[in-house]
Design an enzyme around this catalytic site. Structure first.
Site, mmCIF file in Angstrom:
data_model
loop_
_atom_site.group_PDB
_atom_site.id
_atom_site.type_symbol
_atom_site.label_atom_id
_atom_site.label_comp_id
_atom_site.label_asym_id
_atom_site.label_seq_id
_atom_site.Cartn_x
_atom_site.Cartn_y
_atom_site.Cartn_z
ATOM 1 C CB THR A 228 3.476 -62.511 -32.564
ATOM 2 O OG1 THR A 228 4.423 -63.537 -32.823
ATOM 3 C CG2 THR A 228 4.183 -61.318 -31.942
ATOM 4 C CD GLU B 111 5.574 -63.512 -41.353
ATOM 5 O OE1 GLU B 111 5.675 -64.164 -40.301
ATOM 6 O OE2 GLU B 111 4.752 -63.794 -42.249
#
Length: 379
Positions: A158, A240
């Protein structure tokens, strides 16, 4: 009413919700169609003071925690999950990670420009042949004069196609679990961007491959202790996974709102379709699952903030919330019928976005293993 799980940060939620409605909602379909990041989005998020939401105040951060970060992520995801994902990769996978594990020199160099939105960060863990078994990664780092030489490829990164700086894991020993973490800048010799990946969903969050070919990384950019990165890697996975679960909350809530609004307005057989039990029960189930997921996600976030062992809760929260969001997307499409299947309405996009969270950051299958392993340990 009893206090909600994020009442402490209601003002932040309102600010972010207003920002997303103003800055993202008008262009979200274009971002999805063109597979592009919202122009200037990190500079705008920096103006709101959100890029260092968990970072120490000494470096320009807000000094808050997982509950606050999840609140921001959920509100962004309510409008555009892709933007929420790119924000998460920057704010939690890079900035938070450096803030917790970096040296003072590393914090001084990297946190201020990332918090100001001048640099965008990310995390380079997954590889073309290594996913769930992260400790088996093939990237190698060997000593050379002045630092380290890194070789390997990272996949599904990402912010990879445009990011400025990445935390990258590489093996510095033949031992299965002896990994080391490095900070790699885009201008380091031997750093290359591979292909940008075309995706089913989360298309406003560019994802790509990174290639390290004899990439020189200065000795000062080794994070923590050589060959001891597994523990901080696993620790950062907790926040996360909570952040990813918050994306799912935003998606599920958006799908519920769209389905509920449509069911009250759409008429068939001389009545709003919400009057038909098949439709009303679908919407009721969407609400029940969203509220249940919300409680679990913010319980996990509070555990992270309290410094508790949150591996089981964060895994459970992400697993449940991600699957709730996918079901909510499919249910919303069903309620809207043909309109749900076309791109004039947002629910098909939300469904496509939702699916990723069952995969990234630990698949639902792996996370169920994590939950059971923690239960067997007595946690």
């Amino acid at each position: 009413m009893p206090p909600g799980p994020k009442d402490e940060f209601r003002e932040i939620a309102e600010v972010v919700a207003d920002f997303a409605a103003r800055e993202l909602a008008p262009i979200v379909d274009e971002l999805d169609e063109k597979e592009m990041l919202a122009p200037g989005i990190f500079a705008k998020l920096a103006e709101l003071g959100l890029l260092g939401i968990t970072a120490p105040e000494a470096y320009g951060g807000a000094g808050l925690g997982a509950v606050a970060a999840s609140t921001v992520i959920e509100e962004l995801a309510y409008v555009d999950p892709g933007t929420a994902l790119s924000y998460l990769a920057h704010a939690l996978l890079f900035v938070h990670n450096v803030g917790i594990n970096g040296s003072e020199a590393q914090k001084e160099r990297y946190l201020p420009p990332c918090i100001r939105g001048e640099w965008v960060g990310g995390l380079a863990m997954t590889e073309p042949e290594v996913g769930s078994d992260a400790a088996a990664m093939a990237a190698r780092a060997v000593r050379e004069p002045g630092g380290w030489k890194l070789n390997g490829s990272k996949m599904f990164i990402t912010n990879g196609p445009f990011g400025d700086v990445f935390l990258a894991y590489a093996r510095t020993s033949e031992s299965h679990r002896k990994l080391t973490m490095f900070i790699v800048e885009k201008n380091f010799p031997g750093f290359f961007r591979g292909r940008k990946l075309r995706k089913m969903g989360m298309r406003s969050s560019p994802t790509g491959e990174l290639v390290l070919e004899d990439c020189h990384v200065p000795a000062a950019n080794l994070v923590g202790v050589e060959a001891e990165a597994i523990r901080p890697m696993m620790k950062n996975l907790d926040i996360e996974r909570v952040g990813l679960a918050a994306i799912s909350l935003g998606i599920a809530r958006a799908c519920l709102d769209h389905a509920f609004r449509y069911a009250r307005e759409r008429r068939q057989f001389d009545a709003p379709i919400i009057e038909f039990q098949a439709v009303s029960h679908t919407i009721a189930d969407m609400y029940i699952e969203w509220r249940a997921a919300e409680g679990l996600v913010y319980e996990a976030a509070r555990a992270v903030d309290a410094g508790e062992r949150a591996r089981k809760l964060s895994a459970a929260a992400k697993t449940f919330a991600s699957e709730v969001a996918t079901r909510a997307g499919l249910a919303a499409i069903q309620v809207l019928g043909g309109y749900g299947y076309i791109r004039e309405f947002p629910v098909e996009r939300l469904m496509r976005d939702a699916k990723l969270i069952e995969i990234g950051g630990g698949t639902s299958e792996i996370l169920r293993n994590v939950v059971v392993a923690e239960l067997r340990k007595g946690y």
